[in-house]
Design a protein around this motif. Structure first.
Motif, mmCIF file in Angstrom:
data_model
loop_
_atom_site.group_PDB
_atom_site.id
_atom_site.type_symbol
_atom_site.label_atom_id
_atom_site.label_comp_id
_atom_site.label_asym_id
_atom_site.label_seq_id
_atom_site.Cartn_x
_atom_site.Cartn_y
_atom_site.Cartn_z
ATOM 1 N N SER A 149 0.816 -1.219 0.000
ATOM 2 C CA SER A 149 0.000 0.000 0.000
ATOM 3 C C SER A 149 0.849 1.268 0.000
ATOM 4 O O SER A 149 0.367 2.333 -0.382
ATOM 5 N N ASP A 150 2.114 1.174 0.374
ATOM 6 C CA ASP A 150 2.999 2.345 0.323
ATOM 7 C C ASP A 150 3.345 2.744 -1.108
ATOM 8 O O ASP A 150 3.812 3.845 -1.355
ATOM 9 N N PRO B 193 -3.862 5.988 -4.828
ATOM 10 C CA PRO B 193 -5.302 5.773 -4.998
ATOM 11 C C PRO B 193 -5.876 6.452 -6.247
ATOM 12 O O PRO B 193 -6.778 5.909 -6.877
ATOM 13 N N GLU B 194 -5.359 7.602 -6.626
ATOM 14 C CA GLU B 194 -5.890 8.299 -7.803
ATOM 15 C C GLU B 194 -5.471 7.631 -9.111
ATOM 16 O O GLU B 194 -6.012 7.935 -10.170
ATOM 17 N N GLN C 52 -5.127 2.467 -13.461
ATOM 18 C CA GLN C 52 -4.033 2.096 -14.354
ATOM 19 C C GLN C 52 -2.855 1.554 -13.538
ATOM 20 O O GLN C 52 -1.754 2.072 -13.574
ATOM 21 N N LEU C 53 -3.126 0.496 -12.822
ATOM 22 C CA LEU C 53 -2.168 -0.099 -11.906
ATOM 23 C C LEU C 53 -1.114 -0.901 -12.677
ATOM 24 O O LEU C 53 -1.421 -1.803 -13.438
ATOM 25 N N ASN C 54 0.149 -0.553 -12.485
ATOM 26 C CA ASN C 54 1.273 -1.242 -13.098
ATOM 27 C C ASN C 54 2.426 -1.158 -12.110
ATOM 28 O O ASN C 54 2.971 -0.081 -11.889
ATOM 29 N N LEU C 55 2.791 -2.285 -11.501
ATOM 30 C CA LEU C 55 3.780 -2.266 -10.429
ATOM 31 C C LEU C 55 4.934 -3.215 -10.701
ATOM 32 O O LEU C 55 4.766 -4.264 -11.304
ATOM 33 N N SER C 56 6.086 -2.848 -10.224
ATOM 34 C CA SER C 56 7.264 -3.720 -10.184
ATOM 35 C C SER C 56 7.880 -3.560 -8.802
ATOM 36 O O SER C 56 7.967 -2.449 -8.283
ATOM 37 N N PHE C 57 8.301 -4.660 -8.221
ATOM 38 C CA PHE C 57 8.900 -4.628 -6.893
ATOM 39 C C PHE C 57 10.224 -5.364 -6.904
ATOM 40 O O PHE C 57 10.366 -6.394 -7.569
#
Length: 64
Positions: A21-22, A26-27, A31-36
């Motif tokens: 969540s960090d 939210p806005e 268009q969620l696209n994540l890499s960790f």
């Protein structure tokens, strides 16, 4: 004897040191696209059939 059907797969267990969540705004959730970056990656046998057969073996009830 118990017949078990289902999937056999590999589970990839990743050790992520933070909190997801960090990194999610939210806005921009539409268009969620994540890499960790992860500290550790472990490949284990898994899947529904494998997990059921393993647990039946723990109960001394062999499956085929």
């Amino acid at each position: 004897m118990i017949l078990v059907t289902g999937s056999l797969a590999y589970d990839f267990i990743m050790d992520f040191p933070g909190v997801f969540s960090d990194h999610i705004m939210p806005e921009k959730i539409h268009q969620l696209n994540l890499s960790f970056l992860v500290n550790n990656l472990k490949k284990q046998r898994g899947g529904t059939a494998g997990n059921i057969a393993y647990n039946l073996a723990l109960l001394n009830m062999p499956a085929s």
